[in-house]
Motif scaffolding. Structure first.
Motif, PDB file in Angstrom:
ATOM      1  N   ILE A 197       0.828  -1.198   0.000  1.00  0.00           N
ATOM      2  CA  ILE A 197       0.000   0.000   0.000  1.00  0.00           C
ATOM      3  C   ILE A 197       0.863   1.249   0.000  1.00  0.00           C
ATOM      4  CG2 ILE A 197      -1.835   1.228   1.199  1.00  0.00           C
ATOM      5  CD1 ILE A 197      -2.680  -1.438   0.005  1.00  0.00           C
ATOM      6  N   ILE A 198       1.999   1.206   0.708  1.00  0.00           N
ATOM      7  CA  ILE A 198       2.912   2.350   0.714  1.00  0.00           C
ATOM      8  C   ILE A 198       3.355   2.682  -0.700  1.00  0.00           C
ATOM      9  CG2 ILE A 198       5.273   3.033   1.300  1.00  0.00           C
ATOM     10  CD1 ILE A 198       4.886   1.939   4.030  1.00  0.00           C
ATOM     11  N   GLU A 199       3.567   1.662  -1.501  1.00  0.00           N
ATOM     12  CA  GLU A 199       4.021   1.881  -2.874  1.00  0.00           C
ATOM     13  C   GLU A 199       2.956   2.581  -3.706  1.00  0.00           C
ATOM     14  OE1 GLU A 199       5.069  -2.024  -4.087  1.00  0.00           O
ATOM     15  OE2 GLU A 199       7.031  -1.989  -3.107  1.00  0.00           O
ATOM     16  N   LEU A 200       1.701   2.544  -3.261  1.00  0.00           N
ATOM     17  CA  LEU A 200       0.621   3.195  -3.982  1.00  0.00           C
ATOM     18  C   LEU A 200       0.322   4.589  -3.442  1.00  0.00           C
ATOM     19  CD1 LEU A 200      -1.919   0.227  -4.234  1.00  0.00           C
ATOM     20  CD2 LEU A 200      -0.236   0.936  -5.937  1.00  0.00           C
ATOM     21  N   ALA A 201       0.563   4.805  -2.139  1.00  0.00           N
ATOM     22  CA  ALA A 201       0.140   6.040  -1.480  1.00  0.00           C
ATOM     23  C   ALA A 201       0.947   7.247  -1.950  1.00  0.00           C
ATOM     24  CB  ALA A 201       0.265   5.889   0.035  1.00  0.00           C
ATOM     25  N   ASP A 202       0.230   8.350  -2.180  1.00  0.00           N
ATOM     26  CA  ASP A 202       0.863   9.641  -2.480  1.00  0.00           C
ATOM     27  C   ASP A 202       0.679  10.619  -1.332  1.00  0.00           C
ATOM     28  OD1 ASP A 202       1.615   9.019  -5.271  1.00  0.00           O
ATOM     29  OD2 ASP A 202      -0.548   8.950  -5.596  1.00  0.00           O
ATOM     30  N   VAL A 203      -0.407  10.454  -0.600  1.00  0.00           N
ATOM     31  CA  VAL A 203      -0.710  11.272   0.570  1.00  0.00           C
ATOM     32  C   VAL A 203      -1.323  10.356   1.619  1.00  0.00           C
ATOM     33  CG1 VAL A 203      -2.060  13.201   1.497  1.00  0.00           C
ATOM     34  CG2 VAL A 203      -1.145  13.339  -0.838  1.00  0.00           C
ATOM     35  N   ILE A 204      -0.932  10.542   2.879  1.00  0.00           N
ATOM     36  CA  ILE A 204      -1.502   9.757   3.978  1.00  0.00           C
ATOM     37  C   ILE A 204      -2.116  10.712   4.992  1.00  0.00           C
ATOM     38  CG2 ILE A 204      -1.042   8.140   5.863  1.00  0.00           C
ATOM     39  CD1 ILE A 204       1.294   7.053   4.229  1.00  0.00           C
ATOM     40  N   ALA A 205      -3.333  10.405   5.428  1.00  0.00           N
ATOM     41  CA  ALA A 205      -4.007  11.214   6.439  1.00  0.00           C
ATOM     42  C   ALA A 205      -4.475  10.312   7.568  1.00  0.00           C
ATOM     43  CB  ALA A 205      -5.195  11.958   5.831  1.00  0.00           C
ATOM     44  N   VAL A 206      -4.056  10.622   8.796  1.00  0.00           N
ATOM     45  CA  VAL A 206      -4.523   9.887   9.967  1.00  0.00           C
ATOM     46  C   VAL A 206      -5.833  10.533  10.398  1.00  0.00           C
ATOM     47  CG1 VAL A 206      -4.020   9.147  12.318  1.00  0.00           C
ATOM     48  CG2 VAL A 206      -2.160   9.337  10.641  1.00  0.00           C
ATOM     49  N   ASN A 207      -6.926   9.821  10.191  1.00  0.00           N
ATOM     50  CA  ASN A 207      -8.254  10.338  10.478  1.00  0.00           C
ATOM     51  C   ASN A 207      -8.606  10.123  11.959  1.00  0.00           C
ATOM     52  OD1 ASN A 207     -10.756  11.514   9.902  1.00  0.00           O
ATOM     53  ND2 ASN A 207     -11.679   9.578   9.302  1.00  0.00           N
ATOM     54  N   LYS A 208      -9.723  10.670  12.364  1.00  0.00           N
ATOM     55  CA  LYS A 208     -10.249  10.556  13.728  1.00  0.00           C
ATOM     56  C   LYS A 208      -9.319  11.203  14.749  1.00  0.00           C
ATOM     57  CE  LYS A 208     -13.011   6.466  12.633  1.00  0.00           C
ATOM     58  NZ  LYS A 208     -13.515   5.159  13.056  1.00  0.00           N
ATOM     59  N   ALA A 209      -8.632  12.267  14.319  1.00  0.00           N
ATOM     60  CA  ALA A 209      -7.784  13.028  15.240  1.00  0.00           C
ATOM     61  C   ALA A 209      -8.660  14.039  15.965  1.00  0.00           C
ATOM     62  CB  ALA A 209      -6.662  13.724  14.472  1.00  0.00           C
ATOM     63  N   ASP A 210      -9.514  13.528  16.852  1.00  0.00           N
ATOM     64  CA  ASP A 210     -10.451  14.407  17.534  1.00  0.00           C
ATOM     65  C   ASP A 210     -10.567  14.027  19.006  1.00  0.00           C
ATOM     66  OD1 ASP A 210     -12.193  12.038  17.280  1.00  0.00           O
ATOM     67  OD2 ASP A 210     -12.527  12.765  15.236  1.00  0.00           O
TER      68      ASP A 210
END
Length: 339
Positions: A197-210
């Motif tokens: 998956i890293i080889e596909l990712a261009d941007v990573i967002a860690v969600n639920k930062a609340d």
């Protein structure tokens, strides 16, 4: 419903569909996608004519693939991000890749109901792209649906993968930017961001930062950034950003979208976007050939007459799988493929 015949008698003239799509008529957009999803041979031929007419009007949208493990909040994220973009005056199309939805229609259509604000937004269009149970068919329908949405004037096309696995690879071959959603509360932070998956990712967002989990999300983002430095990113000069956001509280979404735009700008500046689009077009051609061969193979009367017995003998061990394949291929092409 995908796979059901649209019927030539019910199909409006192609020139009407083309004009309607270019004019942004939602009914024509929906009917065009239904035509492209059909497994009926006449519909497939008509669909290719439709695509040929629409292709010159396509290609200008920002295509973004969105993936993540179940529970990461993809639907909430897309709903919030879509509303943010439509508020800025952009038209947003959402497509979903789900090989299982041909059987249940549950996950994709359920996701649509969770995108309640976006589903009611006149600047948005949400469409699942299931097929007859095969990822290849799903990918074909989704790829062709992108052309329809672009020809209809949508500025952004978001392609959601429902699961994790081969659907990510399929989506990466039809979008400009691959956005991976992660979350801080999934135990091993790397379980949803393995090497493939890293080889596909261009941007990573860690969600639920609340709420109380905001600090955890920032910590997880730091861990992921460290993992990227060790494992490496895509084979280019782009450094994958790892951000935090809360789709629920609608915080950090503008920053995530800015990262998507920066990736697109980088691709354009390096000449990589045109290269990627050209490679995707060739990949689409070969995927269409494989899809057509598979369809023709299973529709062949000689193959259908032999298939049940061959499968039974292979399953029982009486016939080796390779020998079974050879028998079926000989039934399909008795001349061995010679002209």
């Amino acid at each position: 419903m995908t796979g059901s015949p649209s019927g030539a008698r019910e199909r409006p003239p192609l020139d009407e569909l083309v004009a309607g799509v270019r004019g942004g008529d939602r009914n024509c957009i929906a009917r065009s996608i239904t035509l492209l999803e059909s497994t009926q041979r006449d519909d497939k031929l008509a669909g290719q004519e439709l695509l040929a007419a629409l292709l010159p009007s396509s290609g200008s949208a920002i295509r973004v693939g969105i993936s993540g493990v179940p529970g990461v909040g993809k639907s909430t994220f897309i709903d919030a991000m879509g509303v943010l973009l439509t508020a800025e005056g952009q038209r947003v199309g959402v497509l979903a890749v789900d090989p299982s939805s041909a059987r249940t229609f549950g996950s994709v259509l359920g996701d649509k109901t969770r995108m309640d604000r976006l589903a009611a937004d006149p600047g948005a269009f949400i469409r699942p792209s299931p097929s007859a149970g095969t990822l290849g068919g799903v990918a074909r329908a989704t790829r062709e649906s992108i052309v329809v949405l672009e020809a209809a004037g949508f500025d952004v096309v978001l392609v959601e993968t429902v699961g994790v696995g081969q659907s990510e690879v399929a989506v990466s071959r039809m979008v400009d930017t691959f956005l991976l959603l992660a979350m801080s509360r999934m135990g091993d932070q790397l379980q949803g961001i393995k090497r493939g998956i890293i080889e596909l990712a261009d941007v990573i967002a860690v969600n639920k930062a609340d709420g109380a989990h905001e600090a955890e999300a920032r910590h997880a983002a730091g861990e992921l950034s460290g993992a990227l430095r060790i494992l490496g990113g895509p084979g280019s000069g782009w450094r994958i950003p790892v951000l935090t956001c809360s789709a629920l509280e609608e915080r950090g979404l503008a920053e995530v979208w800015q990262a998507v735009l920066e990736h697109r700008s980088y691709m354009q500046a390096e000449g990589l976007l045109d290269i990627k689009r050209r490679e995707q077009a060739v990949s689409w051609m070969w995927a269409t050939i494989r899809d057509r061969l598979d369809s023709d193979f299973h529709a062949d009367p000689a193959v259908r007459g032999l298939l049940g017995d061959v499968e039974a003998h292979v399953a029982s061990g009486a016939v080796a799988p390779g020998r079974g394949a050879e028998l079926l291929m000989r039934a399909f092409r008795p001349d061995g493929g010679r002209p």
